[in-house]
Design an enzyme around this catalytic site. Structure first.
Site, PDB file in Angstrom:
ATOM      1  N   SER A   1       0.844  -1.201   0.000  1.00  0.00           N
ATOM      2  CA  SER A   1       0.000   0.000   0.000  1.00  0.00           C
ATOM      3  C   SER A   1       0.872   1.240   0.000  1.00  0.00           C
ATOM      4  O   SER A   1       1.908   1.287   0.669  1.00  0.00           O
ATOM      5  CB  SER A   1      -0.912   0.018   1.224  1.00  0.00           C
ATOM      6  OG  SER A   1      -1.593   1.257   1.321  1.00  0.00           O
TER       7      SER A   1
ATOM      8  N   TYR B   1      -3.040  -0.359  10.079  1.00  0.00           N
ATOM      9  CA  TYR B   1      -3.074  -0.790   8.682  1.00  0.00           C
ATOM     10  C   TYR B   1      -1.754  -0.466   7.993  1.00  0.00           C
ATOM     11  O   TYR B   1      -1.139  -1.318   7.350  1.00  0.00           O
ATOM     12  CB  TYR B   1      -4.231  -0.118   7.955  1.00  0.00           C
ATOM     13  CG  TYR B   1      -4.224  -0.342   6.463  1.00  0.00           C
ATOM     14  CD1 TYR B   1      -4.624  -1.564   5.923  1.00  0.00           C
ATOM     15  CD2 TYR B   1      -3.812   0.659   5.584  1.00  0.00           C
ATOM     16  CE1 TYR B   1      -4.611  -1.776   4.547  1.00  0.00           C
ATOM     17  CE2 TYR B   1      -3.799   0.460   4.221  1.00  0.00           C
ATOM     18  CZ  TYR B   1      -4.195  -0.758   3.703  1.00  0.00           C
ATOM     19  OH  TYR B   1      -4.175  -0.969   2.356  1.00  0.00           O
TER      20      TYR B   1
END
Length: 319
Positions: free
Chosen positions: A194, A209
């Site tokens: 990500s 996250y």
């Protein structure tokens, strides 16, 4: 070189010559990087995945978004599929849709909720891949917060679920598939990272996250070094925003655009990158965004990300 030019250079101060040389080398390096980007993005042919790695691909999180789009792209490459997801009805639907469009493709499904008891789920995967030439693994499954939250506000069940799915799940599935790849001396492992962990220096209000995705990046890099000589290509793909159900919930992204591709648009670009660099941003407008982010100071990016997170949270101060 004419003697007049040599004499002119010799007459210049040493510091000026050093600065000029450094400027030339920097420009040369930038030019070579740009040419390499153009080649890798526009000209470099994709690898024949089924021929190079094997006839089966395993995809986690395969019934929605990027995972589902990858499934279609891999089928077009001639691979059979092992689809892993927690939702049996979605698995059946996606499998039937692919089978209808590509009737010669073999498809196996594994019902596995990564947020639950992982060890027993890994046994299901091991049983499913037994005797199959699994050449490509797409570690796509991932979860994040339901909404922006300061770290102390996140329930333990939520952040532990993020750690379990993104970190432990990716690690255990890789560990399950790797031994047979080693035995055959070929394979490709693609871990979906990500931009929250790589492109920007921090991702406040989605801390757990971002931290697990940073782990995915480091895991991929180390495995790339460990197993490159064994015929196994490990890669971390780093997307920025992609128009999926997850980004719709946490970032209110409803539609695709030039800089926010659909899952299908992202997967089409991503499939061309498998087997090359150990880390890449497959969708070319994302790589342009990454380039400009690197030119900005970390403090500015941190403030920008924090302001976005606070705006999504709906308050501007800790409570």
């Amino acid at each position: 070189m004419p003697s007049a030019c040599i004499n002119h250079l010799a007459a210049q101060p040493l510091w000026l010559l050093l600065i000029s040389s450094l400027g030339f080398l920097s420009l040369l390096n930038l030019s070579l990087s740009f040419l390499n980007w153009v080649y890798a993005t526009l000209l470099r042919p994709p690898k024949n995945l089924s021929e190079k790695y094997g006839s089966w691909a395993l995809i986690t999180g395969a019934t929605d978004g990027i995972g589902k789009a990858f499934a279609y792209q891999l089928v077009k490459q001639g691979l059979n599929l092992i689809l892993v997801s927690r939702n049996p009805s979605k698995l059946k639907t996606v499998s039937s849709e692919i089978q209808a469009e590509f009737p010669e493709t073999k498809i196996k499904t594994v019902v596995f909720d990564f947020s639950g008891e992982i060890v027993s789920g890994i046994h299901l995967i091991k049983d499913a891949i037994k005797g199959l030439d699994v050449g490509v693994l797409i570690n796509n499954v991932g979860v994040t917060y339901p909404e922006a939250r300061f770290f102390h506000e996140v329930d333990e069940q939520i952040w532990m679920g993020i750690v379990r799915v993104n970190l432990e799940g990716t690690t255990r599935v890789t560990r399950a598939v790797l031994p047979e790849m080693l035995r055959r001396k070929r394979g490709a492992i693609v871990n979906i990272g990500s931009g929250a962990a790589i492109v920007v220096p921090s991702h406040p209000l989605f801390t757990s996250y971002a931290a697990t995705k940073a782990y995915v990046h480091q895991l991929s890099r180390c495995l790339y070094v460990e197993y490159k000589s064994c015929g196994i290509d490990v890669q971390c793909q780093v997307p920025l925003y992609v128009a999926t159900e997850m980004t719709s919930k946490v970032a209110s992204i409803k539609n695709s655009s030039l800089f926010i591709p659909s899952a299908e648009g992202y997967a089409e670009a991503a499939i061309h990158k498998i087997g090359y660099e150990e880390r890449c941003t497959p969708y070319w407008p994302h790589s342009i965004q990454w380039f400009f982010c690197r030119l900005l100071p970390d403090s500015l990016l941190d403030s920008w990300r924090l302001s976005i997170g606070i705006r999504r949270r709906g308050t501007s101060f800790l409570e």
